[in-house]
Scaffold this motif. Structure first.
Motif, PDB file in Angstrom:
ATOM      1  N   LYS A  48       0.669  -1.130   0.026  1.00 45.91           N
ATOM      2  CA  LYS A  48      -0.013  -0.047   0.115  1.00 45.91           C
ATOM      3  C   LYS A  48       0.874   1.208  -0.074  1.00 45.91           C
ATOM      4  CE  LYS A  48      -3.774  -2.000   2.584  1.00 45.91           C
ATOM      5  NZ  LYS A  48      -4.012  -2.771   3.933  1.00 45.91           N
ATOM      6  N   THR A  49       1.869   1.276   0.823  1.00 45.70           N
ATOM      7  CA  THR A  49       2.835   2.501   1.079  1.00 45.70           C
ATOM      8  C   THR A  49       3.627   2.706  -0.334  1.00 45.70           C
ATOM      9  OG1 THR A  49       2.912   1.727   3.331  1.00 45.70           O
ATOM     10  CG2 THR A  49       4.344   3.619   2.541  1.00 45.70           C
ATOM     11  N   TYR A  50       3.977   1.648  -0.977  1.00 46.06           N
ATOM     12  CA  TYR A  50       5.044   1.703  -2.194  1.00 46.06           C
ATOM     13  C   TYR A  50       4.005   2.357  -3.348  1.00 46.06           C
ATOM     14  CZ  TYR A  50       8.753   0.294  -5.335  1.00 46.06           C
ATOM     15  OH  TYR A  50       9.590   0.423  -6.368  1.00 46.06           O
ATOM     16  N   CYS A  51       2.868   1.567  -3.466  1.00 47.73           N
ATOM     17  CA  CYS A  51       2.036   1.787  -4.590  1.00 47.73           C
ATOM     18  C   CYS A  51       1.570   3.174  -4.649  1.00 47.73           C
ATOM     19  CB  CYS A  51       0.758   0.966  -4.556  1.00 47.73           C
ATOM     20  SG  CYS A  51       1.083  -0.550  -5.169  1.00 47.73           S
ATOM     21  N   SER A  52       1.336   3.613  -3.119  1.00 49.34           N
ATOM     22  CA  SER A  52       0.969   5.069  -3.228  1.00 49.34           C
ATOM     23  C   SER A  52       2.001   6.171  -3.514  1.00 49.34           C
ATOM     24  CB  SER A  52       0.625   5.233  -1.687  1.00 49.34           C
ATOM     25  OG  SER A  52      -0.323   4.481  -1.191  1.00 49.34           O
ATOM     26  N   SER A  53       3.237   5.799  -3.715  1.00 49.60           N
ATOM     27  CA  SER A  53       4.369   6.573  -3.993  1.00 49.60           C
ATOM     28  C   SER A  53       4.507   6.570  -5.553  1.00 49.60           C
ATOM     29  CB  SER A  53       5.552   6.017  -3.420  1.00 49.60           C
ATOM     30  OG  SER A  53       6.147   4.932  -4.190  1.00 49.60           O
ATOM     31  N   PHE A  54       3.684   5.929  -6.464  1.00 49.80           N
ATOM     32  CA  PHE A  54       3.865   6.082  -7.797  1.00 49.80           C
ATOM     33  C   PHE A  54       3.067   7.157  -8.083  1.00 49.80           C
ATOM     34  CE2 PHE A  54       5.426   2.064  -9.536  1.00 49.80           C
ATOM     35  CZ  PHE A  54       5.799   1.359  -8.274  1.00 49.80           C
ATOM     36  N   ARG A  55       3.668   8.014  -8.984  1.00 55.35           N
ATOM     37  CA  ARG A  55       2.939   9.012  -9.664  1.00 55.35           C
ATOM     38  C   ARG A  55       1.996   8.983 -10.869  1.00 55.35           C
ATOM     39  NH1 ARG A  55       4.481  12.150  -5.685  1.00 55.35           N
ATOM     40  NH2 ARG A  55       6.560  12.657  -5.120  1.00 55.35           N
ATOM     41  N   LEU A  56       1.093   8.159 -10.642  1.00 56.76           N
ATOM     42  CA  LEU A  56       0.103   7.657 -11.918  1.00 56.76           C
ATOM     43  C   LEU A  56      -1.052   8.091 -11.620  1.00 56.76           C
ATOM     44  CD1 LEU A  56       2.035   4.391 -12.341  1.00 56.76           C
ATOM     45  CD2 LEU A  56       1.977   6.162 -14.026  1.00 56.76           C
ATOM     46  N   PHE A  57      -1.458   8.759 -10.401  1.00 50.39           N
ATOM     47  CA  PHE A  57      -2.819   8.869 -10.163  1.00 50.39           C
ATOM     48  C   PHE A  57      -3.596  10.331 -10.618  1.00 50.39           C
ATOM     49  CE2 PHE A  57      -2.194   4.799  -8.277  1.00 50.39           C
ATOM     50  CZ  PHE A  57      -1.044   5.129  -7.240  1.00 50.39           C
ATOM     51  N   GLN A  58      -2.661  10.846 -11.209  1.00 50.55           N
ATOM     52  CA  GLN A  58      -3.107  12.216 -11.557  1.00 50.55           C
ATOM     53  C   GLN A  58      -2.268  12.578 -12.732  1.00 50.55           C
ATOM     54  OE1 GLN A  58      -2.062  14.701  -8.538  1.00 50.55           O
ATOM     55  NE2 GLN A  58      -4.343  14.856  -7.503  1.00 50.55           N
ATOM     56  N   ALA A  59      -3.377  13.353 -13.690  1.00 48.24           N
ATOM     57  CA  ALA A  59      -2.569  13.790 -15.053  1.00 48.24           C
ATOM     58  C   ALA A  59      -1.449  14.961 -14.837  1.00 48.24           C
ATOM     59  CB  ALA A  59      -3.607  14.099 -16.202  1.00 48.24           C
ATOM     60  N   SER A  60      -0.430  14.645 -15.562  1.00 49.80           N
ATOM     61  CA  SER A  60       0.415  15.906 -15.500  1.00 49.80           C
ATOM     62  C   SER A  60       1.315  15.849 -16.851  1.00 49.80           C
ATOM     63  CB  SER A  60       1.294  15.602 -14.203  1.00 49.80           C
ATOM     64  OG  SER A  60       2.389  14.409 -14.617  1.00 49.80           O
ATOM     65  N   PRO A  61       2.186  17.091 -16.937  1.00 50.53           N
ATOM     66  CA  PRO A  61       2.706  16.994 -18.242  1.00 50.53           C
ATOM     67  C   PRO A  61       3.587  15.576 -18.627  1.00 50.53           C
ATOM     68  CG  PRO A  61       3.065  18.943 -16.854  1.00 50.53           C
ATOM     69  CD  PRO A  61       2.475  18.102 -16.003  1.00 50.53           C
TER      70      PRO A  61
END
Lengths: 161, 421
Positions: B174-187
């Motif tokens: 849970k902690t590790y997955c939350s650190s992936f920056r894929l949950f919001q669109a960005s440049p």
């Protein structure tokens, strides 16, 4: 495991470490010069001497303390240590073979089954320690025997102590 | 005592400075008349001159604590704050550090070790409260070497006699997955790559459980397995747009470091999924490979318990024979299964779910690198006579000694010639 299991476990001794003293000062330079199969580590102050039969590596310090490693049984370790003492005698030192002691025995054993390490650790809490980030095996210490067992998931067990 | 003052009542010059509680007063010693009074309250500028004495200074607590220990305790508190740990963790970690410091081996250790000790205390505290924190994270924060860290950690656990529970896999996921920056669109993250956090988390958890059941997690570092599982979960949620993305690119987009073994864990996990897919009739006809199986991960995970049992029990005959060999002189698969049930868990055979017969750790499925010959039977007793000829082979003859000395001298000369002073 049942007591009358018909699967015989082969436990193989792979290394025996022993120490003994020569009760005399040893001139490391002379050993390095006149001994064959020697490596002189001047910075640390020791000489490594390798015997062919039995296959043993001895670490010799000038104080007369010698550590022998590489033997595959305690008798072989004693035989190799005596051979080494004889070689040093031939080189001219007044060697007396004393305080022979087997310090460590390393053995390997294979279990016929795989072991689930996290569950094993949970069931054997105070003795077993498992850190998958550091080492793939469980370290199981038996205080009464002063032994340490490294238990791998494949069933291979390494016993030292 | 003071000069130049007269009491207005009796005219005496004997004026004494006295204070009534905290108010300073000038009093006539003869008649007791209060001549002048000090100000009871202080002004802002006056208070600026007052120095506040800290509790630790007033009790002399820090006098007994050495400077390096104080520094270490401050580092422990700083590390807890950086990691945003609850305050109770901070107190526990500080207590462990103080306990460790009482041992002479730690007090006399190098500064590098004391720095690493800070991380060890915080790690032990987190583990005891089931807070998922990896050693890698702490080593990165402290700029420490993992070897030094592991040595200090093992030493301190032994010294303090602590029982440190293992890292909880589910919490780490849970902690590790939350650190992936894929949950919001960005440049840097294309719209097709953005994913819902809950869906990805639940699928990753299922994949990690599957990996755990099929011997891919035991004995290995957990992070590469979790990375591979996260990647597969993410790919399988929108395979049409994501199959072309590699593991390395995925980690780069998600702004996460790619651990080296993650690629081989990914291959192992795909191999397991392929074996499971062969058990489903509608997937067998599709003749899946490692890329196309990703599209069906959802179905496979839904029935994973049954599929794992089926896939690894009914192996083809040839495969069974091939896998018997690495196990050598041990009992047959049936006996092996029984001993897994009773030997490793301590539970009665009936209660433990039957482990599939051919489900082995990956290293056992590969052929052994070198054949281990049986040791020769030795009849050495240790007390036999040693003949002179045996010893002579370990001694140089006088001629050899002279040659050796000559060679050494020649080497010394050559060295001094090539390196002129």
């Amino acid at each position: 495991m049942d007591a009358d299991s018909d699967v015989a476990l082969d436990i193989l001794i792979t290394n025996v470490v022993c120490v003994f003293r020569t009760r005399c000062h040893l001139n490391l330079r002379k050993i390095a010069l006149e001994g064959a199969n020697v490596i002189y580590k001047r910075d640390v102050g020791k000489v490594l001497m390798k015997l062919r039969k039995p296959r043993i590596t001895a670490t010799i310090w000038s104080s007369g303390k010698i550590i022998c490693t590489g033997a595959t049984s305690e008798e072989e370790a004693k035989f190799g240590a005596r051979r080494l003492a004889r070689s040093l005698q031939k080189l001219g030192f007044q060697v007396i073979f004393t305080d022979f002691k087997v310090v460590n025995v390393l053995a390997v054993c294979n279990m016929p089954f795989e072991i689930r390490l996290p569950e094993f650790t949970k069931n054997n809490r105070p003795h077993a320690s498992y850190e998958p980030e550091l080492h793939p095996a469980v370290c199981y210490r038996i205080k009464s025997l002063r032994a340490t067992l490294q238990i791998f998931s494949t069933g291979s067990i390494t016993v030292t102590g | 005592m003071p000069g130049g003052g007269h009491c207005p009542d009796c005219g005496s010059t004997e004026l004494v400075e006295d204070s009534h509680y905290s108010q300073s007063q000038l009093v006539c010693s003869d008649c007791g008349c209060v001549v002048t009074e000090g100000v009871l309250t202080t002004t802002f500028s006056d208070e600026g001159n007052l120095r506040e004495v800290t509790y630790s200074r007033s009790t002399g607590e820090n006098d007994q604590v050495s400077r390096s220990q104080q520094r270490g305790l401050r580092r422990v508190r700083d590390l807890c704050r950086v990691l945003q740990l609850p305050s109770t963790f901070e107190d526990t970690a500080v207590a462990y550090y103080q306990q460790a410091y009482r041992h002479s081996g730690i007090r006399a250790a190098r500064l590098q070790k004391k720095e690493v000790l800070v991380g060890c205390c915080v790690l032990i505290t987190c583990r005891q409260h089931n807070w998922p924190l990896t050693m890698g994270t702490i080593c990165t924060l402290l700029y420490a070497d993992l070897d030094v860290f592991s040595g200090t950690y093992m030493q301190i656990v032994k010294l303090l006699g602590l029982d440190v529970p293992s890292l909880c896999l589910a919490d780490l996921v849970k902690t590790y997955c939350s650190s992936f920056r894929l949950f919001q669109a960005s440049p840097s993250v294309p719209a097709t790559y953005v994913e819902d956090k809950e869906k990805m988390l639940s699928r990753t958890l299922q994949l990690v459980e599957l990996a755990d059941e099929t011997w891919l997690v035991t004995g290995r570092h957990p992070l590469p397995v979790i990375t591979a599982a996260t990647f597969l979960a993410w790919q399988s949620l929108r395979p049409a747009h994501r199959l072309t993305c590699s593991l390395a690119r995925f980690c780069k987009v998600a702004n996460v470091e790619l651990p080296c073994p993650a690629a081989s864990r990914l291959q192992e996990l795909l191999a397991v999924l392929l074996r499971m897919a062969e058990q489903l009739a509608w997937l067998r006809v599709l003749q899946l490979d490692k890329r196309s199986v990703v599209k069906h991960i959802g179905d496979l995970l839904q029935h994973r318990h049954t599929l794992v049992r089926e896939a690894f029990r009914e192996g083809p005959v040839g495969l069974e024979a091939g896998e018997e060999e690495p196990r050598g002189q041990c009992g047959g698969p049936g006996q092996g299964k029984e001993e897994v049930a009773s030997g490793s868990c301590g539970l009665p055979v009936g209660k433990r779910p039957a482990s599939p017969a051919l489900l082995l750790p990956p290293c056992m499925l590969k052929p052994p690198k070198r054949a281990c010959p049986p040791p020769p039977v030795s009849t050495v007793t240790g007390d036999e006579n040693i003949s002179d000829s045996e010893i002579e082979q370990y001694l140089r003859t006088p001629q050899e000694v002279k040659d050796f000395e000559k060679a050494q001298a020649a080497r010394q000369d050559a060295r001094s010639v090539s390196n002129p002073p």
